[in-house]
Design an enzyme around this catalytic site. Structure first.
Site, mmCIF file in Angstrom:
data_model
loop_
_atom_site.group_PDB
_atom_site.id
_atom_site.type_symbol
_atom_site.label_atom_id
_atom_site.label_comp_id
_atom_site.label_asym_id
_atom_site.label_seq_id
_atom_site.Cartn_x
_atom_site.Cartn_y
_atom_site.Cartn_z
ATOM 1 C CG PHE A 120 -2.305 0.439 0.939
ATOM 2 C CD1 PHE A 120 -3.157 -0.397 0.244
ATOM 3 C CD2 PHE A 120 -2.767 1.684 1.342
ATOM 4 C CE1 PHE A 120 -4.451 -0.008 -0.043
ATOM 5 C CE2 PHE A 120 -4.056 2.081 1.059
ATOM 6 C CZ PHE A 120 -4.906 1.235 0.365
ATOM 7 C CD GLN A 246 -5.592 10.680 4.241
ATOM 8 O OE1 GLN A 246 -6.470 9.885 4.573
ATOM 9 N NE2 GLN A 246 -4.314 10.397 4.335
ATOM 10 C CG HIS A 248 -9.005 10.803 -3.284
ATOM 11 N ND1 HIS A 248 -9.252 10.994 -4.613
ATOM 12 C CD2 HIS A 248 -8.207 9.722 -3.197
ATOM 13 C CE1 HIS A 248 -8.614 10.048 -5.295
ATOM 14 N NE2 HIS A 248 -7.984 9.265 -4.458
ATOM 15 C CG LEU A 262 -12.424 8.079 -2.161
ATOM 16 C CD1 LEU A 262 -11.225 7.622 -1.339
ATOM 17 C CD2 LEU A 262 -12.566 9.597 -2.085
ATOM 18 C CD GLU A 265 -3.759 9.504 -6.702
ATOM 19 O OE1 GLU A 265 -2.741 9.975 -7.217
ATOM 20 O OE2 GLU A 265 -3.916 9.323 -5.495
ATOM 21 N NE ARG A 321 -3.771 10.932 -3.200
ATOM 22 C CZ ARG A 321 -4.404 10.273 -2.254
ATOM 23 N NH1 ARG A 321 -4.758 10.897 -1.150
ATOM 24 N NH2 ARG A 321 -4.676 9.011 -2.385
ATOM 25 C CG HIS A 387 -10.772 9.586 2.830
ATOM 26 N ND1 HIS A 387 -11.854 8.759 2.644
ATOM 27 C CD2 HIS A 387 -9.697 8.779 3.010
ATOM 28 C CE1 HIS A 387 -11.445 7.502 2.708
ATOM 29 N NE2 HIS A 387 -10.159 7.484 2.947
ATOM 30 N NE ARG A 422 -6.267 7.684 7.520
ATOM 31 C CZ ARG A 422 -6.660 6.753 6.642
ATOM 32 N NH1 ARG A 422 -6.326 5.513 6.814
ATOM 33 N NH2 ARG A 422 -7.406 7.079 5.607
#
Lengths: 628, 251, 262
Positions: A120, A246, A248, A262, A265, A321, A387, A422
């Site tokens: 991840f 956070q 997105h 979401l 990407e 981002r 988020h 995070r």
């Protein structure tokens, strides 16, 4: 009407991962425990978590260990994290995950039968224990079933399932009650009947999650109204890091049935382009100076990149981002957004339908099933989506204790662990590690008390009057105030912030505060959503003010806080935490506080070169002193 | 793009109530829950409905739409004709609290009657070793989001309130199957599935499978295999004989 | 309950909806078609038992196979020339054996669903109220007997094997006969239906908790599971194929169908 009273040792507010884990711990330590939650038992927002729970078990790559995980977490949080929390988290996460397995969780497996772990973003090794894309559900169900198992034990020994742990579901807490400066209980109402309920308890664990419902576009559910944040503030505790949220950059803004969901990407990586309402592919206007030589300057070159990456520069849709978010934000503010305040993300004119389905099967399926949007036939309307909030109640890392004696917090409602940003996968493990610690902390605190504090009658009366008020008034529809708050926060304290906009937001919030005091809720007290919203408004407005005030104060960009007028990270600001509190329960004060330096054995886990990017010269000199 | 739709929504408290008519705006891409929310925001602020994630993952917004159990958030308006009147009622099997909100405590009560996961003694956390193929069956059942629509649609209790004490419903019979198939569970669940949870009431008419929003094959993969496991134990002398001879346990 | 909730004055009652169902689709269509389909099978079955034209070299009508007596009613249709019953038996041969495949289908999990729905209306369709005042399902006699499905499965396997044998025999004797292929197709469908049965799925490996320790049985289970997923389709296809094949043989035997490659 008589107020229902219950006496407990520990009251846990919230039944997501953190709340359930805290309650299990408190009960296992022999404390009579109540779990109070706004939804049905087992519906908490934790079920939405897909990726997994990060824990350095080393099942897939044996080089992984807590130190690597700790480093990744600190890096992700841009070194603003409470390092003690990050340390405890990295060390204890594996035990917490294994424990779930002993309670019946069924994670996906490796070939040799261990818990499988996946890669991840931000994690150096495959680290996320997972079950397909429904890890959060597995966690909630396991913890829920663990609570039931404990109840069955109690039934065996005491003849009563609820002798030691009981769930009060669809019950909202509106006030924490104190005696002198200690927590003495909590006041709330049953959503179902509208009847009031009083918990007489020396310790309260907050595990209420986040604040997303202050924004229009959010992936959070209705429960995320910042209750725990507000309850803590009103009880005299402090919130830290509230400016770090956070977002997105590309969440769906329309149609409403998928708003907030979401869009990964990889849609952009696979050829999706961003256009404004005039059909212009606007990202080319937003390539920052430092990236000029790395990104294509013409559409032709950008398009060639998808097939020939060696000889062409990548299209600007693939900028980091925050740059993408900034561009979308600017387009919408310049009036070139879609009618619903987003921009168009189009993959349909770029790839054949079959190709899209092959490359993005779950995206295609999700939008088709939920909203009948066919991403192979039409562009998506996207915009920044709220988020997760990194900020929250300031707690002691080891016990989860807030500054008010008897008050504890864990999970998203607590602050510090994730610093300014995070990592994916760290939230589920956070819930388990600090849920358990807060439960244990609360149990130990109750143990240490010489006498049980009792809630003062005046406080109970005041809480009751406050809750009753909207039913008595025929004021403004609470939905309107809520919508305006959401619009304001979304537009002015969103993913990209500017001093003047945030200041403007604060003015609006000030007015909304007045209006929130005057809303009325028509209808009976039985399951009346208008009334419930009227009561939640107080929390949302208060928390929004914290976010805005802290965002205005922090004059740098770091992690989940991006200031257009202060684009870079500033090492001076790294050591500063912004602490929110309220004196009168109406207005919020923010003060700066210095974050304690990292312990020597922890800071030496990092390379000097890396630290140099974050630390002040003074701190670097200190570091050189230690590492010699 | 947007049109006015005709809705009939059951409104009332504690059983007493009736279908109320509404005319409400519907936009492209909306689901039934969006429309209920619009009713709340514009016409009926006290209209009660449960919901949470609005993405088909929490199982809160179970209701009956044109008579069929559905999640409000997963029922697109585009599946209806524009001139169609859409009837929305609360789940029928459970007592109603208000409007679309029902008292689902039956389910939590039944959940508590299923003995919990029982690992063998002496296996410590971290020592569990399971193969993927061995956990897959139970994993399917753990996809359950507890919307309780299977229990709601099951005629055993939907049409026969008196069966509620004896019958735990598909959700919890499936939970028993999940545990019975768990590689580390050592409890014997076959007798109790039949005796205490009413597996015999199931006449495998599959409505639970039909309404499951997670598309879990409740009947084929949980209930029938569980029935077969009970047959092993109680009705099959060949298996009994085999077990006697080879001293195998049926786990 | 996991939680307590205060008892408000009026409550704990279901929503009062006075109609049997609020469904607006044609929910009655499936049970109706099922009813007609199953009824036609029953009617045909009764006729096929009474009808005596069950054999014409080399075809044996599936409803009369195997023939267990030496009486003239199934002259030449005996399995390996074997007739354990002897010659005293002069009733239709189908009566002796049809109970087995019949029982298999009667207790089959799919057929149970279909006739509980279409004949007994319990329920006719999902969320359509059933007309009965009481319901005990398969908890007591007679329906508790459904649990013997597995025995019928064992017998059905034997019958399936015999039908396959019949078909192969026919094929050997008359490779250019349409009937041989009809019997073969029927045998395949019958086997697909029989092997895809839920009991079979359970026996192969469904009863195990550790597939990984029994790789062969797990493989078999995987195959059976694939068949089982389409059990309903196999059930209907094999039901019509066995009727069709049976009828075809009888029509040939009666001389109604009489073209060269029949």
């Amino acid at each position: 009407m008589e107020i229902e009273r219950h006496e407990y040792d520990v009251v846990v507010i919230g039944a997501g991962g953190a709340g359930l884990r805290a309650a299990i711990e408190a009960r296992q330590q022999g404390k009579r425990t109540a779990i109070v939650c706004k939804s049905l038992f087992g519906k908490a927002h934790t079920v939405m978590a897909e990726g997994g729970a990060a824990a350095a078990m080393g099942n897939v790559n044996s080089d992984d260990n807590w130190m690597v995980h700790f480093r990744d977490t600190m890096r992700g949080g841009k070194f603003l994290n409470n390092w003690r929390m990050a340390e405890l988290h990295a060390k204890e996460a594996p035990d917490r995950v294994w424990e779930l397995e002993a309670w019946g969780a069924l994670f996906d497996r490796t070939k040799d039968g261990k818990i499988s772990q996946r890669n991840f973003g931000g994690h150096e090794y495959p680290r996320l224990a997972h079950v397909g894309d429904r890890t959060g559900l597995e966690m909630i169900r396991t913890l829920q079933q663990r609570v039931v198992a404990l109840q069955q034990e109690d039934y065996e020994t005491h003849g009563d399932y609820e002798a030691y742990i009981k769930v009060f579901q669809e019950c909202t807490v509106t006030r924490l009650l104190k005696q002198d400066d200690r927590i003495a209980g909590a006041f709330g109402y049953w959503r179902e009947s509208g009847a009031y309920v009083l918990f007489d308890a020396p310790a309260v664990v907050l595990a209420t999650g986040g604040i997303g419902k202050s924004y229009v576009v959010t992936s959070n559910s209705w429960e995320y109204t910042g209750d725990g944040h507000a309850l803590a503030l009103l009880a005299g505790a402090k919130l830290i890091n509230m400016e770090f949220i956070q977002f997105h950059p590309t969440g769906m803004v329309w149609p409403p049935s998928v708003r907030g969901i979401l869009v990964t990407e990889s849609v952009r990586g696979d050829g999706g382009v961003l256009r404004n309402s005039e059909g212009e592919r606007f990202m080319f206007q937003y390539i920052p100076e430092v990236f000029k030589d790395k990104y294509a300057t013409t559409e032709e070159e950008g398009d060639r990149w998808y097939t020939d990456q060696a000889n062409n520069r990548r299209p600007p849709e693939l900028l980091p981002r925050d740059e993408v978010a900034r561009a979308i934000n600017a387009e919408v503010k310049a009036g070139r957004g879609s009618p619903q305040g987003g921009v168009y993300l189009d993959v349909s004119t770029r790839l054949p339908a079959e190709e899209i389905k092959r490359r993005l099967p779950s995206m295609h399926h999700q939008f088709k099933e939920l909203a009948d949007v066919d991403i192979t036939a039409e562009p998506m309307q996207v915009g920044p989506t709220c988020h997760y909030i990194m900020g929250g109640v300031e707690v002691d890392a080891d016990s989860g204790a807030a500054s008010v004696p008897g008050l504890f917090a864990a999970g998203e409602v607590s602050g510090g662990m994730h610093g300014s940003n995070r990592l994916g996968g760290n939230s589920l493990s956070d819930l388990l590690v600090f849920g358990r610690r807060a439960g244990a902390g609360a149990a130990a605190y109750v143990e240490s008390l010489a006498a049980r504090p009792r809630p003062a009658q005046e406080a109970v009366d005041a809480a009751r009057a406050e809750a009753e008020a909207p039913l008595q008034r025929s004021g403004e529809n609470p939905y309107e105030v809520h919508q305006e708050l959401q619009r304001t926060m979304n537009a002015l304290v969103g993913i990209i912030r500017k001093a003047d906009e945030v200041a403007e937001a604060l003015e609006v919030v000030e007015k909304l505060k007045e209006r929130a005091q005057l809303v009325g809720a028509a209808g009976s007290r039985v399951y009346n959503p208008g009334w419930h919203l009227a009561l939640d408004l107080r929390n949302m407005v208060l928390v929004s003010e914290c976010v805005a005030r802290a965002a205005l104060k922090r004059e740098e960009s770091r992690g989940g806080h991006t200031r257009d007028d202060f684009p870079g990270m500033n090492p001076e600001w790294r050591r500063k935490l912004l602490v929110c509190s309220t004196g009168d329960g109406r207005s919020v004060e923010v003060e700066e506080r210095v974050q304690p330096s990292m312990r020597d054995d922890l800071i030496t886990l990092f390379d000097r070169d890396e630290l140099k990017k974050y630390l002040t010269d003074e701190e670097m000199a200190e570091f050189d002193g230690i590492s010699k | 793009m947007s049109y006015k739709a005709k809705f009939k929504v059951w409104r009332g408290e504690g059983g007493e109530g009736k279908l109320e008519d509404f005319t409400v705006e519907v936009n492209e891409g909306e689901v039934v829950l969006d429309i209920i929310h619009r009713l709340q925001a514009t016409q009926a602020p006290d209209l009660a409905v449960r919901w949470n994630c609005k993405a088909g993952k929490c199982g809160s917004c179970s209701m009956e739409i044109n008579g069929k159990p559905r999640l409000g958030c997963m029922t697109r308006m585009s599946t209806f004709q524009e001139d169609e009147t859409i009837t929305v009622t609360p789940m029928r099997t459970f007592p109603v609290i208000k409007d679309l909100v029902t008292d689902v405590s039956f389910n939590y009560q039944k959940a508590r009657e299923v003995p919990s996961f029982t690992p063998p003694e002496g296996v410590r956390p971290g020592e569990y070793r399971m193969q993927q193929v061995d956990v897959e069956r139970s994993q399917e059942f753990r996809k359950c989001i507890e919307c309780f629509m299977c229990n709601n649609v099951c005629h055993v209790i939907r049409d026969h309130e008196e069966n509620k004490p004896a019958f735990s419903g598909p959700r919890f019979l499936m939970r028993i199957a999940e545990l019975d198939m768990h590689p580390y569970d050592v409890a014997d669940r076959k007798e109790s599935a039949q005796q205490d949870h009413g597996l015999g009431y199931c006449n495998i008419t599959k409505c639970c499978t039909e309404v499951c929003p997670e598309h879990i094959k409740i009947t084929d993969n949980a209930l029938i295999p569980m029935k077969e496991r009970v047959v092993d134990r109680k009705y099959d002398p060949l298996v009994w004989l085999g077990n006697k001879i080879f001293k195998r346990s049926s786990k | 309950m996991t939680q307590t909730t205060p008892d408000a004055p009026v409550r704990r009652q279901r929503a009062q909806v006075k109609v049997r169902t609020l469904r607006t689709d044609r929910w009655w269509l499936t049970p109706l078609v099922t009813f007609l389909g199953l009824s036609s099978f029953l009617v045909y079955g009764v006729w096929a038992i009474i009808d005596t034209s069950n054999f014409v070299e080399p075809y044996i009508a599936p409803f009369a196979s195997p023939c267990l007596s030496t009486s003239a009613v199934c002259d030449g249709a005996r399995l390996f020339g074997w007739a354990p019953i002897g010659d005293w038996y002069a009733l239709p041969p189908g009566l002796l054996i049809l109970g087995l495949p019949g029982g298999f289908r009667l207790t089959c999990y799919y057929y149970r669903k279909s006739y509980y729905r279409s004949f007994w209306l319990s329920p006719a369709a999902c969320s359509v109220q059933e007309p009965h005042g009481k319901y005990t399902g398969e908890t007591r006699f007679p329906l508790i007997v459904q649990n013997i499905h597995r025995y019928f499965f064992y017998f059905a396997l034997v019958i399936g094997a015999i039908l396959t044998y019949d078909a192969i025999l026919a094929l050997v004797h008359k490779p250019l006969g349409l009937g041989s292929y009809i019997l073969l197709a029927n045998a395949v469908l019958i086997l697909g239906y029989t092997l895809g049965c839920h009991s079979c799925r359970h026996i192969t490996a469904g009863r195990l908790n550790h597939f990984s320790r029994h790789p062969l049985r797990y493989r078999a289970w995987t195959l059976v599971s694939k068949l089982n997923a389409k059990h309903q389709q196999w059930a209907w296809a094999s039901m019509f194929s066995v009727m069709g094949a049976d009828l075809y043989v009888r029509l040939v035997a009666k001389g109604i169908i009489a073209f060269p490659f029949a």
